[in-house]
Design an enzyme around this catalytic site. Structure first.
Site, PDB file in Angstrom:
ATOM      1  CE1 TYR A   1      -3.395  -0.882   5.294  1.00  0.00           C
ATOM      2  CE2 TYR A   1      -3.756  -3.227   5.785  1.00  0.00           C
ATOM      3  CZ  TYR A   1      -3.592  -2.232   4.961  1.00  0.00           C
ATOM      4  OH  TYR A   1      -3.451  -2.524   3.717  1.00  0.00           O
TER       5      TYR A   1
ATOM      6  CE  LYS B   1      -1.226  -4.906   3.256  1.00  0.00           C
ATOM      7  NZ  LYS B   1      -1.264  -6.158   3.041  1.00  0.00           N
TER       8      LYS B   1
ATOM      9  CB  SER C   1      -0.847  -0.069   1.272  1.00  0.00           C
ATOM     10  OG  SER C   1      -1.463   1.262   1.642  1.00  0.00           O
TER      11      SER C   1
HETATM   12  P1  NAD Z   1     -10.801  -7.518   1.465  1.00  0.00           P
HETATM   13  O1  NAD Z   1     -10.732  -7.440   3.054  1.00  0.00           O
HETATM   14  O2  NAD Z   1     -11.800  -7.181   0.660  1.00  0.00           O
HETATM   15  O3  NAD Z   1     -10.174  -8.872   1.180  1.00  0.00           O
HETATM   16  C1  NAD Z   1      -9.121  -9.409   1.761  1.00  0.00           C
HETATM   17  C2  NAD Z   1      -9.771 -10.821   1.927  1.00  0.00           C
HETATM   18  O4  NAD Z   1      -8.999 -11.654   2.688  1.00  0.00           O
HETATM   19  C3  NAD Z   1     -11.162 -11.050   2.569  1.00  0.00           C
HETATM   20  O5  NAD Z   1     -11.730 -11.876   1.628  1.00  0.00           O
HETATM   21  C4  NAD Z   1     -10.872 -11.863   3.750  1.00  0.00           C
HETATM   22  O6  NAD Z   1     -11.916 -12.673   4.033  1.00  0.00           O
HETATM   23  C5  NAD Z   1      -9.578 -12.668   3.437  1.00  0.00           C
HETATM   24  N1  NAD Z   1      -8.810 -12.924   4.762  1.00  0.00           N
HETATM   25  C6  NAD Z   1      -8.503 -11.914   5.708  1.00  0.00           C
HETATM   26  N2  NAD Z   1      -7.627 -12.884   6.541  1.00  0.00           N
HETATM   27  C7  NAD Z   1      -7.423 -14.149   6.139  1.00  0.00           C
HETATM   28  C8  NAD Z   1      -6.523 -15.005   6.765  1.00  0.00           C
HETATM   29  N3  NAD Z   1      -6.014 -15.194   7.604  1.00  0.00           N
HETATM   30  N4  NAD Z   1      -6.734 -16.361   5.567  1.00  0.00           N
HETATM   31  C9  NAD Z   1      -7.723 -16.209   4.609  1.00  0.00           C
HETATM   32  N5  NAD Z   1      -8.347 -15.269   3.953  1.00  0.00           N
HETATM   33  C10 NAD Z   1      -8.272 -14.236   4.943  1.00  0.00           C
HETATM   34  O7  NAD Z   1      -9.588  -6.360   1.272  1.00  0.00           O
HETATM   35  P2  NAD Z   1      -9.225  -5.623  -0.026  1.00  0.00           P
HETATM   36  O8  NAD Z   1      -9.533  -4.241  -0.199  1.00  0.00           O
HETATM   37  O9  NAD Z   1      -9.566  -6.607  -1.324  1.00  0.00           O
HETATM   38  O10 NAD Z   1      -7.571  -5.656   0.145  1.00  0.00           O
HETATM   39  C11 NAD Z   1      -6.785  -6.869  -0.428  1.00  0.00           C
HETATM   40  C12 NAD Z   1      -5.242  -6.584  -0.075  1.00  0.00           C
HETATM   41  O11 NAD Z   1      -4.869  -5.398  -0.456  1.00  0.00           O
HETATM   42  C13 NAD Z   1      -4.901  -6.602   1.486  1.00  0.00           C
HETATM   43  O12 NAD Z   1      -3.699  -7.163   1.746  1.00  0.00           O
HETATM   44  C14 NAD Z   1      -4.834  -5.070   1.769  1.00  0.00           C
HETATM   45  O13 NAD Z   1      -4.079  -4.612   2.859  1.00  0.00           O
HETATM   46  C15 NAD Z   1      -4.420  -4.458   0.489  1.00  0.00           C
HETATM   47  N6  NAD Z   1      -4.714  -2.975   0.032  1.00  0.00           N
HETATM   48  C16 NAD Z   1      -5.823  -2.734   0.146  1.00  0.00           C
HETATM   49  C17 NAD Z   1      -6.333  -1.445  -0.281  1.00  0.00           C
HETATM   50  C18 NAD Z   1      -7.713  -0.814  -0.509  1.00  0.00           C
HETATM   51  O14 NAD Z   1      -8.006   0.351  -0.192  1.00  0.00           O
HETATM   52  N7  NAD Z   1      -8.489  -1.814  -0.589  1.00  0.00           N
HETATM   53  C19 NAD Z   1      -5.366  -0.508  -0.429  1.00  0.00           C
HETATM   54  C20 NAD Z   1      -4.043  -0.955  -0.500  1.00  0.00           C
HETATM   55  C21 NAD Z   1      -3.568  -2.564  -0.240  1.00  0.00           C
HETATM   56  C1  WQD Z   2      -9.762   8.922   1.346  1.00  0.00           C
HETATM   57  C2  WQD Z   2     -10.020  10.406   1.818  1.00  0.00           C
HETATM   58  C3  WQD Z   2     -10.437  10.905   3.836  1.00  0.00           C
HETATM   59  C4  WQD Z   2     -13.987   8.561   4.352  1.00  0.00           C
HETATM   60  C5  WQD Z   2      -7.159   4.016   3.344  1.00  0.00           C
HETATM   61  C6  WQD Z   2      -5.832   3.284   4.218  1.00  0.00           C
HETATM   62  C7  WQD Z   2      -4.894   2.840   3.083  1.00  0.00           C
HETATM   63  C8  WQD Z   2      -5.729   1.811   2.100  1.00  0.00           C
HETATM   64  C9  WQD Z   2      -6.796   2.751   1.348  1.00  0.00           C
HETATM   65  C10 WQD Z   2      -5.634  -0.377   2.818  1.00  0.00           C
HETATM   66  C11 WQD Z   2      -9.260  10.983   2.748  1.00  0.00           C
HETATM   67  C12 WQD Z   2     -11.671  11.187   3.063  1.00  0.00           C
HETATM   68  C13 WQD Z   2     -12.941   9.393   3.976  1.00  0.00           C
HETATM   69  C14 WQD Z   2     -15.206   9.479   4.802  1.00  0.00           C
HETATM   70  C15 WQD Z   2     -13.988  11.312   3.952  1.00  0.00           C
HETATM   71  N1  WQD Z   2      -6.148   0.825   2.473  1.00  0.00           N
HETATM   72  N2  WQD Z   2     -12.817  10.800   3.874  1.00  0.00           N
HETATM   73  N3  WQD Z   2     -15.024  11.042   4.735  1.00  0.00           N
HETATM   74  O1  WQD Z   2      -7.461   7.025   4.028  1.00  0.00           O
HETATM   75  O2  WQD Z   2      -6.733   7.366   1.586  1.00  0.00           O
HETATM   76  O3  WQD Z   2      -6.379   5.163   2.741  1.00  0.00           O
HETATM   77  O4  WQD Z   2      -7.662   3.333   2.370  1.00  0.00           O
HETATM   78  O5  WQD Z   2      -4.458  -0.607   2.652  1.00  0.00           O
HETATM   79  O6  WQD Z   2      -4.053   1.980   3.730  1.00  0.00           O
HETATM   80  O7  WQD Z   2      -5.274   4.582   4.865  1.00  0.00           O
HETATM   81  O8  WQD Z   2      -8.725   6.329   1.970  1.00  0.00           O
HETATM   82  O9  WQD Z   2     -11.305   6.420   1.606  1.00  0.00           O
HETATM   83  O10 WQD Z   2     -10.477   6.135   3.933  1.00  0.00           O
HETATM   84  O11 WQD Z   2     -10.239   8.180   2.565  1.00  0.00           O
HETATM   85  O12 WQD Z   2     -14.025  12.641   4.048  1.00  0.00           O
HETATM   86  O13 WQD Z   2     -16.431   8.879   5.092  1.00  0.00           O
HETATM   87  O14 WQD Z   2     -11.261  10.559   1.882  1.00  0.00           O
HETATM   88  O15 WQD Z   2     -10.289  12.021   5.042  1.00  0.00           O
HETATM   89  O16 WQD Z   2      -8.942  12.295   2.682  1.00  0.00           O
HETATM   90  P1  WQD Z   2      -7.161   6.555   2.817  1.00  0.00           P
HETATM   91  P2  WQD Z   2     -10.182   6.567   2.467  1.00  0.00           P
END
Ligand code: NAD
Ligand code: WQD
Length: 345
Positions: free
Chosen positions: A152, A156, A127
């Site tokens: 969290y 990462k 991330s």
């Molecule tokens: P998500 O929660 O939709 O998907 C994660 C999946 O992993 C879920 O289906 C959950 O049931 C499964 N899971 C969690 N722990 C597990 C375990 N111990 N064993 C088996 N399954 C498990 O999340 P996402 O948004 O699809 O994110 C996927 C990956 O991308 C994560 O590693 C997250 O940290 C990373 N990521 C997400 C974002 C974002 O904004 N969504 C941004 C950057 C990085």
């Molecule tokens: C985006 C912008 C908020 C909600 C997070 C995690 C990051 C990754 C992606 C996992 C910010 C604003 C949000 C709301 C708002 N996840 N906001 N009202 O914080 O950039 O990233 O999700 O890896 O690790 O930190 O994403 O969508 O929460 O926020 O004003 O109800 O929207 O302040 O500026 P963020 P976000």
């Protein structure tokens, strides 16, 4: 037999979209997920999109023996994409041990199993959160890693270090680390999308739930930042574009095109958009008026971050192509579909 790819977390938001793109590119997908943040219905929906049902094993990646037996069952897995993790920043502050255990033990299990089953490589979900507030924007992969703002984010950073350390130790493992910016949107079929548990923490699902009437009002966390319009800036990337980056990474590993055993790529559009600009895009493409109110800042929020994606564009051969308008509309279409489904039971 097609190249078999193990997709942990494959019924999750990004994993399910990646499973579709892998199948579209001729890969055989095996999903491992403990359904802690998703539903097995996603497997049906992937099949509805591609007409190919992925194998699905409901298993906890923290359970070494279960994971080992799955790898033995599906012999000849060529590579792994590791999505499985807990990802809610706020929850990680309340329950740090759950996050350290889940996000770190699951990776260590995979790294221990890879050499036993001659698996060629691991694509890891990281991330942009590892950069904190970058000193320079757009942020490139060479930017310094800053102290994580949450357990969290720290998981990462630790995971990235574990991957680099195990490979530096001489282990026969290859890895591509993808640092996602802000994934948004849903598959154009509206059969899969983001399914946040409970109250959405992220902006776009909160917007669509407000517009459809599930939430009363969107709270916008601050407009007194040092940005052109005072609102935070993010790099919002289409989830299907993001999924395609994983297919390119898998191709690169299996075709032995990596230049170093660990490669790190920023997966973003390279364009920053403010929260207010995103709200305006939503209103424009949907015709909905969004009920929002500006409130105080959310602690831990980064002021502004967007990617320099040139390394991924030039070296990985991947570029985001979907417009922000189409992406936001896909999120809305998915919310409308969910709402219809809930109404019809
Ligand atoms: P998500 O929660 O939709 O998907 C994660 C999946 O992993 C879920 O289906 C959950 O049931 C499964 N899971 C969690 N722990 C597990 C375990 N111990 N064993 C088996 N399954 C498990 O999340 P996402 O948004 O699809 O994110 C996927 C990956 O991308 C994560 O590693 C997250 O940290 C990373 N990521 C997400 C974002 C974002 O904004 N969504 C941004 C950057 C990085
Ligand atoms: C985006 C912008 C908020 C909600 C997070 C995690 C990051 C990754 C992606 C996992 C910010 C604003 C949000 C709301 C708002 N996840 N906001 N009202 O914080 O950039 O990233 O999700 O890896 O690790 O930190 O994403 O969508 O929460 O926020 O004003 O109800 O929207 O302040 O500026 P963020 P976000």
């Amino acid at each position: 037999m097609n190249n078999r790819i193990l997709v942990t977390g494959g019924t999750g938001y990004i994993g399910s979209h990646t499973a579709v793109e892998l199948q579209n590119n001729g890969y055989e997908v095996i999903i491992v997920d403990n359904l802690s943040n998703s539903s097995s219905e996603v497997v049906d929906n992937i099949e509805k999109i591609t007409k190919i049902r992925p194998a699905f094993e409901q298993t906890d990646c923290c359970d070494f023996e279960s994971l080992k037996s799955i790898m033995a069952k599906y012999s000849d897995i060529k590579a792994i994409i590791h999505f499985a993790a807990s990802k809610a920043v706020g929850e990680s502050i309340e329950k740090p041990l759950l996050y350290y255990r889940n996000n770190i033990v699951s990776l260590i299990n995979l790294l221990e199993l890879i050499p036993l089953f001659d698996i060629q490589g691991l694509v890891f979900s990281s991330s942009c959160t590892v950069y904190g507030q970058p000193d320079e924007l757009p942020v490139s992969e060479k930017a310094p890693i800053k102290k994580a703002e949450s357990p969290y984010g720290n998981t990462k950073q630790i995971n990235e270090e574990i991957i680099q350390d195990i490979i530096a130790s001489g282990a026969n493992i290859k890895s591509i680390i993808l640092r996602y910016f802000n994934p948004i949107g849903a598959h154009p079929s509206a059969k899969i999308g983001e399914l946040p548990n409970g109250i959405p923490q992220n902006l776009v699902p909160y917007i669509t739930q407000t517009a459809i009437g599930i939430r009363k009002q969107l709270n916008v966390f601050g407009n007194d930042y040092n940005t052109p319009d005072g609102y935070c800036i993010r790099d919002f990337i289409n989830v299907v574009d993001l999924a395609k980056a994983h297919v390119v990474a898998i191709d690169r590993i299996l075709n032995k095109r990596q230049k170093t055993p660990v490669e790190i790529f920023n997966i973003g559009t390279g364009q920053g958009l403010s929260v207010l600009e995103l709200i305006h895009v939503f209103e424009k493409v949907t015709g909905e008026r969004l009920n929002y109110k500006v409130v105080g800042r959310r602690s831990g929020d980064i002021e502004k971050v967007w990617a320099n994606p040139e390394f991924a564009n030039n070296e990985l051969g991947w570029k985001s192509i979907e417009t922000i308008e189409d992406t936001v509309l896909s999120a809305w279409n998915w919310q409308v579909k969910l709402n219809k489904k809930d109404k019809n039971g």
